[in-house]
Design a protein around this motif. Sequence first.
Motif, PDB file in Angstrom:
ATOM      1  N   SER A  72      14.625  50.619  41.440  1.00 43.66           N
ATOM      2  CA  SER A  72      14.075  51.162  42.969  1.00 43.66           C
ATOM      3  C   SER A  72      12.870  50.539  43.010  1.00 43.66           C
ATOM      4  N   GLY A  73      12.724  50.155  44.433  1.00 38.98           N
ATOM      5  CA  GLY A  73      11.419  49.629  44.786  1.00 38.98           C
ATOM      6  C   GLY A  73      11.586  47.927  44.586  1.00 38.98           C
ATOM      7  N   GLU A  74      12.650  47.631  44.369  1.00 44.92           N
ATOM      8  CA  GLU A  74      12.640  45.982  44.098  1.00 44.92           C
ATOM      9  C   GLU A  74      12.941  45.291  45.389  1.00 44.92           C
ATOM     10  N   GLN A  75      12.499  44.256  45.259  1.00 44.83           N
ATOM     11  CA  GLN A  75      12.665  43.471  46.513  1.00 44.83           C
ATOM     12  C   GLN A  75      12.796  41.910  45.874  1.00 44.83           C
ATOM     13  N   GLN A  76      14.035  41.323  45.841  1.00 46.93           N
ATOM     14  CA  GLN A  76      14.496  40.053  45.479  1.00 46.93           C
ATOM     15  C   GLN A  76      13.782  38.843  46.405  1.00 46.93           C
ATOM     16  N   GLY A  77      13.732  37.799  46.004  1.00 49.56           N
ATOM     17  CA  GLY A  77      13.261  36.681  46.583  1.00 49.56           C
ATOM     18  C   GLY A  77      13.292  35.512  45.994  1.00 49.56           C
ATOM     19  N   ASP A  78      12.766  34.391  46.503  1.00 47.18           N
ATOM     20  CA  ASP A  78      12.629  33.021  45.643  1.00 47.18           C
ATOM     21  C   ASP A  78      11.815  33.131  44.682  1.00 47.18           C
ATOM     22  N   GLU A  79      10.568  33.756  44.747  1.00 49.35           N
ATOM     23  CA  GLU A  79       9.746  34.114  43.927  1.00 49.35           C
ATOM     24  C   GLU A  79       9.775  35.300  42.796  1.00 49.35           C
ATOM     25  N   GLY A  80      10.899  35.785  42.769  1.00 45.78           N
ATOM     26  CA  GLY A  80      11.123  36.942  41.956  1.00 45.78           C
ATOM     27  C   GLY A  80      10.781  38.102  42.804  1.00 45.78           C
ATOM     28  N   ARG A  81      10.524  39.264  42.055  1.00 48.06           N
ATOM     29  CA  ARG A  81      10.148  40.583  42.561  1.00 48.06           C
ATOM     30  C   ARG A  81       8.801  40.821  43.074  1.00 48.06           C
ATOM     31  N   GLU A  82       8.546  41.144  44.389  1.00 46.57           N
ATOM     32  CA  GLU A  82       7.195  41.251  44.935  1.00 46.57           C
ATOM     33  C   GLU A  82       7.220  42.403  45.813  1.00 46.57           C
ATOM     34  N   PHE A  83       6.355  43.286  45.570  1.00 42.18           N
ATOM     35  CA  PHE A  83       6.400  44.471  46.391  1.00 42.18           C
ATOM     36  C   PHE A  83       5.152  45.332  46.313  1.00 42.18           C
ATOM     37  N   ALA A  84       5.016  46.209  47.111  1.00 41.57           N
ATOM     38  CA  ALA A  84       3.918  47.330  47.323  1.00 41.57           C
ATOM     39  C   ALA A  84       4.677  48.530  46.986  1.00 41.57           C
ATOM     40  N   PRO A  85       4.079  49.417  45.985  1.00 44.65           N
ATOM     41  CA  PRO A  85       4.717  50.247  45.256  1.00 44.65           C
ATOM     42  C   PRO A  85       4.766  51.580  46.403  1.00 44.65           C
ATOM     43  N   SER A  86       5.591  52.407  46.348  1.00 45.88           N
ATOM     44  CA  SER A  86       5.693  53.849  46.936  1.00 45.88           C
ATOM     45  C   SER A  86       4.378  54.571  46.974  1.00 45.88           C
ATOM     46  N   PRO A  87       3.978  55.419  47.816  1.00 49.61           N
ATOM     47  CA  PRO A  87       2.836  56.069  47.856  1.00 49.61           C
ATOM     48  C   PRO A  87       2.611  56.934  46.584  1.00 49.61           C
ATOM     49  N   ASP A  88       4.050  57.262  46.042  1.00 48.00           N
ATOM     50  CA  ASP A  88       3.990  58.188  44.913  1.00 48.00           C
ATOM     51  C   ASP A  88       3.636  57.397  43.586  1.00 48.00           C
ATOM     52  N   TYR A  89       3.490  56.127  43.576  1.00 43.92           N
ATOM     53  CA  TYR A  89       3.093  55.347  42.469  1.00 43.92           C
ATOM     54  C   TYR A  89       1.502  54.981  42.535  1.00 43.92           C
ATOM     55  N   LEU A  90       0.955  55.434  43.439  1.00 44.98           N
ATOM     56  CA  LEU A  90      -0.618  55.363  43.716  1.00 44.98           C
ATOM     57  C   LEU A  90      -1.448  56.505  42.981  1.00 44.98           C
ATOM     58  N   SER A  91      -2.353  55.909  42.640  1.00 44.30           N
ATOM     59  CA  SER A  91      -3.641  56.936  42.136  1.00 44.30           C
ATOM     60  C   SER A  91      -4.698  56.526  42.598  1.00 44.30           C
ATOM     61  N   THR A  92      -5.505  57.405  43.507  1.00 39.91           N
ATOM     62  CA  THR A  92      -6.673  56.855  43.972  1.00 39.91           C
ATOM     63  C   THR A  92      -7.791  58.048  44.091  1.00 39.91           C
ATOM     64  N   PHE A  93      -8.963  57.187  43.489  1.00 46.51           N
ATOM     65  CA  PHE A  93     -10.291  58.484  43.175  1.00 46.51           C
ATOM     66  C   PHE A  93     -11.572  57.848  43.628  1.00 46.51           C
TER      67      PHE A  93
END
Length: 527
Positions: A72-93
């Motif tokens: 999940s969260g995968e984006q295939q392309g010529d340079e492999g997988r490159e993505f920004a994660p879902s907000p549920d995979y962020l931790s901010t403080f």
Amino acid sequence: MGKDHIRAKAATTRSRRLHGTLLALTTAGALLLTACSAGGENDHGYSSDRDDGTGPLPAPAYSSGATQGGQSGEQQGDEGREFAPSPDYLSTFALDVDTASYGYARRTLADGRMPDPSTIRPEEFVNSFRQNYERPDGNGFSVTVDGARTGTDDGAWSLVRVGLATRAEDGDSERPPAALTFVIDVSGSMDEPGRLDLAKGSLDVMTDRLRDDDSVALVTFSDEAETVLPMTRLGDHRDRVHAAVDRLEPQSSTNLGAGIETGYATATEGLREGATNRVVLVSDALANTGDTDADTILERIADNRREHGITLFGVGVGSDYGDALMEQLADKGDGHTTYVSDTEDAREVFCEELPQNIDLTARDAKAQVAFDPATVEQFRLIGYDNRQVADEDFRDDRVDGGEVGPGHTVTALYAVRTKPGASGHLATASVRWLDPETRSPHEESGQLEAGDLDDDLWTSSDRFQVAAVAAYFADALRQGDNRWTRLPGSLPLSELRSRADELASSTEDKAVRELADAIETATGMRR
């Protein structure tokens, strides 16, 4: 993120612009992330799916060379997988350099009592110890990300350390001049040895340590507040400051709200352009008269605090100490806190650590860690419970962050469960801050690969182990004997004491020896 960064989220589709192209990020299926401890809901208290067009700004893009089909969260392309994660995979403080929780816990243990679990903040234990992060040349931060396996649950759990460091202290002569308004508690409760006498000694020491071009004002409060010394350029006037300090005597009740209000008014009246303007509150924070709520107290001086950039440095004293109120005042007052229990602590705070306690290198600093959903199954931030920031507010510079001075380090530890056979990218950590003078924003980032995790926490670097021992000690004090809610990889106090003893010997660090002694004291009380 909230206390437990263990998420469950239905499939969502978002469009993000990354590297100038439109990237479709689709989170497939349900990623069932069960909580490490109580609670599994969105601990921010908000929904990360917003339909008003003001959803989260994308996290910094990152890439992994390894392509793993079907994740999940995968984006295939010529340079492999490159993505920004879902907000549920962020931790901010918001960053936090407070250390008062650890200092007060040590004092409480030395007095023969176990600390109240509500006063235990793990990040303040961890941030009480020196780290060996690389430092930046100028203002701002360096970012270090590393980790080690804890050896629990077939090696699936790791501790990940995010280390942020400001430039090394240039020495007292290099900092801007300071305009310091001391707000001193002279209530009856300060009559106990180790309170007002320690405060007076600390002020005398700091007055002698300050430079001729620094300025000092003095405000006292008991049932009422009084400015006993207006803002005074030291130069040839140190005797005036010492004389004012010598006259301080304990009086009656504790109207801390009046003290803060008068202190900020005095600081505003004596405001110096081009100087670091700071209120230094020295108190046991046992407020019993007037306003006793941090929000109410700071609301009354909000204009002076924000418009003039006056920050608050809280210094706690006393065996009975209003830890929660002092910590809230510092967090909401754009500052930080420490705790001093004796003259040695006071000398360290008011002499050795003087530049970092009165100067600023970063305002409104926030961190955001983006975990890779292809390699990470669960994660939990250790501490920073009351410093959480909504993920979408990471780049909203109107949202308050933390203030950090020169020579500071900030460490955030995460308990991370990786997916079976995980390889490639694990996490990207970013820090954002405002220049203290121009208010212009800056960012730095660091990354961690799954393959870079050390095989065993207890063979990793000494400083990593010190951070782990401090965090596990805080967790043990906060959770007690309830092992079901303890952190992955946590050890009994007796084993923690042995680890701390070994680290005290290998590092030859007095602070680590004091940690080992505190753990030994707590171990004896638990028997």
